[in-house]
Design an enzyme around this catalytic site. Structure first.
Site, PDB file in Angstrom:
ATOM      1  N   ASP A  12       0.878  -1.158   0.000  1.00 52.31           N
ATOM      2  CA  ASP A  12       0.000   0.000   0.000  1.00 52.31           C
ATOM      3  C   ASP A  12       0.925   1.220   0.000  1.00 52.31           C
ATOM      4  O   ASP A  12       2.074   1.134   0.432  1.00 52.31           O
ATOM      5  CB  ASP A  12      -0.878  -0.018   1.254  1.00 52.31           C
ATOM      6  CG  ASP A  12      -1.715   1.233   1.377  1.00 52.31           C
ATOM      7  OD1 ASP A  12      -2.381   1.615   0.392  1.00 52.31           O
ATOM      8  OD2 ASP A  12      -1.702   1.846   2.468  1.00 52.31           O
ATOM      9  N   ASP A  14       0.115   5.045   0.903  1.00 52.78           N
ATOM     10  CA  ASP A  14      -0.028   5.985   2.015  1.00 52.78           C
ATOM     11  C   ASP A  14      -0.024   5.245   3.350  1.00 52.78           C
ATOM     12  O   ASP A  14      -0.841   4.366   3.585  1.00 52.78           O
ATOM     13  CB  ASP A  14      -1.323   6.782   1.874  1.00 52.78           C
ATOM     14  CG  ASP A  14      -1.355   7.637   0.610  1.00 52.78           C
ATOM     15  OD1 ASP A  14      -0.274   8.006   0.124  1.00 52.78           O
ATOM     16  OD2 ASP A  14      -2.465   7.927   0.123  1.00 52.78           O
ATOM     17  N   THR A  58      -2.607   1.044  -4.613  1.00 47.65           N
ATOM     18  CA  THR A  58      -3.085   2.166  -3.803  1.00 47.65           C
ATOM     19  C   THR A  58      -4.461   2.655  -4.243  1.00 47.65           C
ATOM     20  O   THR A  58      -4.721   2.823  -5.435  1.00 47.65           O
ATOM     21  CB  THR A  58      -2.059   3.321  -3.835  1.00 47.65           C
ATOM     22  OG1 THR A  58      -2.529   4.408  -3.049  1.00 47.65           O
ATOM     23  CG2 THR A  58      -1.745   3.792  -5.237  1.00 47.65           C
ATOM     24  N   GLN A  60      -6.836   5.613  -4.638  1.00 50.11           N
ATOM     25  CA  GLN A  60      -6.667   7.064  -4.789  1.00 50.11           C
ATOM     26  C   GLN A  60      -8.008   7.710  -5.094  1.00 50.11           C
ATOM     27  O   GLN A  60      -8.242   8.264  -6.164  1.00 50.11           O
ATOM     28  CB  GLN A  60      -5.616   7.361  -5.862  1.00 50.11           C
ATOM     29  CG  GLN A  60      -4.216   6.950  -5.465  1.00 50.11           C
ATOM     30  CD  GLN A  60      -3.727   7.689  -4.228  1.00 50.11           C
ATOM     31  OE1 GLN A  60      -3.892   8.906  -4.098  1.00 50.11           O
ATOM     32  NE2 GLN A  60      -3.120   6.955  -3.296  1.00 50.11           N
ATOM     33  N   CYS A  97      -6.451   2.651  -7.873  1.00 49.02           N
ATOM     34  CA  CYS A  97      -7.887   2.765  -8.106  1.00 49.02           C
ATOM     35  C   CYS A  97      -8.241   4.242  -8.000  1.00 49.02           C
ATOM     36  O   CYS A  97      -8.083   4.824  -6.937  1.00 49.02           O
ATOM     37  CB  CYS A  97      -8.678   1.953  -7.076  1.00 49.02           C
ATOM     38  SG  CYS A  97     -10.457   2.278  -7.193  1.00 49.02           S
ATOM     39  N   HIS A  99     -11.268   5.507  -8.327  1.00 49.56           N
ATOM     40  CA  HIS A  99     -12.700   5.674  -8.077  1.00 49.56           C
ATOM     41  C   HIS A  99     -12.997   6.201  -6.669  1.00 49.56           C
ATOM     42  O   HIS A  99     -12.211   6.021  -5.754  1.00 49.56           O
ATOM     43  CB  HIS A  99     -13.420   4.350  -8.314  1.00 49.56           C
ATOM     44  CG  HIS A  99     -13.169   3.813  -9.686  1.00 49.56           C
ATOM     45  ND1 HIS A  99     -12.404   2.686  -9.900  1.00 49.56           N
ATOM     46  CD2 HIS A  99     -13.533   4.283 -10.901  1.00 49.56           C
ATOM     47  CE1 HIS A  99     -12.327   2.465 -11.207  1.00 49.56           C
ATOM     48  NE2 HIS A  99     -12.992   3.419 -11.835  1.00 49.56           N
ATOM     49  N   CYS A 107     -11.793  -2.659  -8.446  1.00 44.75           N
ATOM     50  CA  CYS A 107     -10.364  -2.433  -8.213  1.00 44.75           C
ATOM     51  C   CYS A 107     -10.054  -1.823  -6.848  1.00 44.75           C
ATOM     52  O   CYS A 107      -8.923  -1.917  -6.380  1.00 44.75           O
ATOM     53  CB  CYS A 107      -9.759  -1.574  -9.327  1.00 44.75           C
ATOM     54  SG  CYS A 107     -10.542   0.024  -9.611  1.00 44.75           S
ATOM     55  N   ARG A 108     -11.020  -1.215  -6.203  1.00 45.67           N
ATOM     56  CA  ARG A 108     -10.733  -0.546  -4.933  1.00 45.67           C
ATOM     57  C   ARG A 108     -10.563  -1.566  -3.810  1.00 45.67           C
ATOM     58  O   ARG A 108     -11.420  -2.413  -3.590  1.00 45.67           O
ATOM     59  CB  ARG A 108     -11.865   0.430  -4.583  1.00 45.67           C
ATOM     60  CG  ARG A 108     -11.553   1.264  -3.364  1.00 45.67           C
ATOM     61  CD  ARG A 108     -12.612   2.343  -3.160  1.00 45.67           C
ATOM     62  NE  ARG A 108     -12.249   3.146  -2.004  1.00 45.67           N
ATOM     63  CZ  ARG A 108     -11.377   4.144  -2.012  1.00 45.67           C
ATOM     64  NH1 ARG A 108     -10.786   4.486  -3.126  1.00 45.67           N
ATOM     65  NH2 ARG A 108     -11.086   4.793  -0.911  1.00 45.67           N
ATOM     66  N   LYS A 109      -9.422  -1.470  -3.096  1.00 45.53           N
ATOM     67  CA  LYS A 109      -9.244  -2.340  -1.934  1.00 45.53           C
ATOM     68  C   LYS A 109     -10.366  -2.054  -0.951  1.00 45.53           C
ATOM     69  O   LYS A 109     -10.694  -0.886  -0.764  1.00 45.53           O
ATOM     70  CB  LYS A 109      -7.879  -2.087  -1.286  1.00 45.53           C
ATOM     71  CG  LYS A 109      -6.710  -2.506  -2.130  1.00 45.53           C
ATOM     72  CD  LYS A 109      -5.373  -2.168  -1.474  1.00 45.53           C
ATOM     73  CE  LYS A 109      -5.156  -0.679  -1.442  1.00 45.53           C
ATOM     74  NZ  LYS A 109      -3.913  -0.252  -0.815  1.00 45.53           N
ATOM     75  N   ASP A 134      -1.396  -0.749   5.953  1.00 43.70           N
ATOM     76  CA  ASP A 134      -1.556  -0.161   7.284  1.00 43.70           C
ATOM     77  C   ASP A 134      -3.019  -0.085   7.705  1.00 43.70           C
ATOM     78  O   ASP A 134      -3.318   0.446   8.769  1.00 43.70           O
ATOM     79  CB  ASP A 134      -0.926   1.239   7.327  1.00 43.70           C
ATOM     80  CG  ASP A 134      -1.676   2.249   6.472  1.00 43.70           C
ATOM     81  OD1 ASP A 134      -2.194   1.875   5.403  1.00 43.70           O
ATOM     82  OD2 ASP A 134      -1.743   3.433   6.873  1.00 43.70           O
TER      83      ASP A 134
END
EC number: 3.1.3.-
Length: 178
Positions: A12, A14, A58, A60, A97, A99, A107-109, A134
């Site tokens: 990841d 950030d 990541t 975003q 990602c 979105h 695609c978003r974790k 994290d």
């Protein structure tokens, strides 16, 4: 010596690679907001030297929410690569990602699509690989993708059920390379 061919370390961004929600940074929307966390350059360099493939995955959502443009994200990633280059460290690929949170995209974790696509593209054995994050969505994405999971940092708002816990990326790297 352990053979690490086709093993990926999915990171990841950030909170694992760079500061976020710190005294000097709230969100990373511009290159000037990007600061490597202590030990990250050394950790990634050591992973590179050991033969691991290193990837960034990541979310975003700031793009989808209109806080930043995709071109600005690419500028931030160029800054990340330049900062890592000062340690002779590199990432093999980056997936993101763009979105909005709660948009329901694949695609978003915590969904695993970014990890799965990078693994396919780079011929990575997910069962031998690690997802390092994290927050709980990072850990869930790694589990769904079939990786081992590593929670780093000391965020009190995270209840993630990771396979391993470390204070930071360098501590994990030192353990992995023993």
């Amino acid at each position: 010596m352990v053979v690490v061919r086709n093993i990926g370390i999915f990171l990841d961004r950030d909170g694992v690679i760079n500061e976020v929600l710190s005294k000097r940074v709230k969100f990373v929307n511009k290159p000037k907001d990007f600061y490597l966390l202590d030990g990250v350059g050394e950790a990634i360099k050591r992973l590179n030297d050991a033969g691991y493939k290193v990837f960034v995955v990541t979310n975003q959502g700031g793009i989808g929410l209109g806080y930043m443009k995709e071109t600005a994200l690419h500028d931030v990633h160029d800054k990340m690569k330049a900062d890592l280059a000062e340690y002779d460290a590199t990432v093999d690929d980056i997936a993101y990602c763009p979105h909005k949170p709660h948009s329901g995209c694949a695609c978003r974790k915590p969904e695993p699509q970014m990890i799965l696509e990078l693994a396919k593209k780079h011929d990575i054995d997910l069962a031998k690989s690690y997802m390092v994050g994290d927050r709980e969505p990072d850990i869930e994405a790694g589990k769904k993708a079939g990786t081992k999971t590593v929670l780093v940092g000391n965020r009190e708002d995270t209840e993630a059920d990771a396979d391993f816990y470390f204070s930071d990326l360098l501590s994990f790297t030192e353990w992995l390379l023993k």
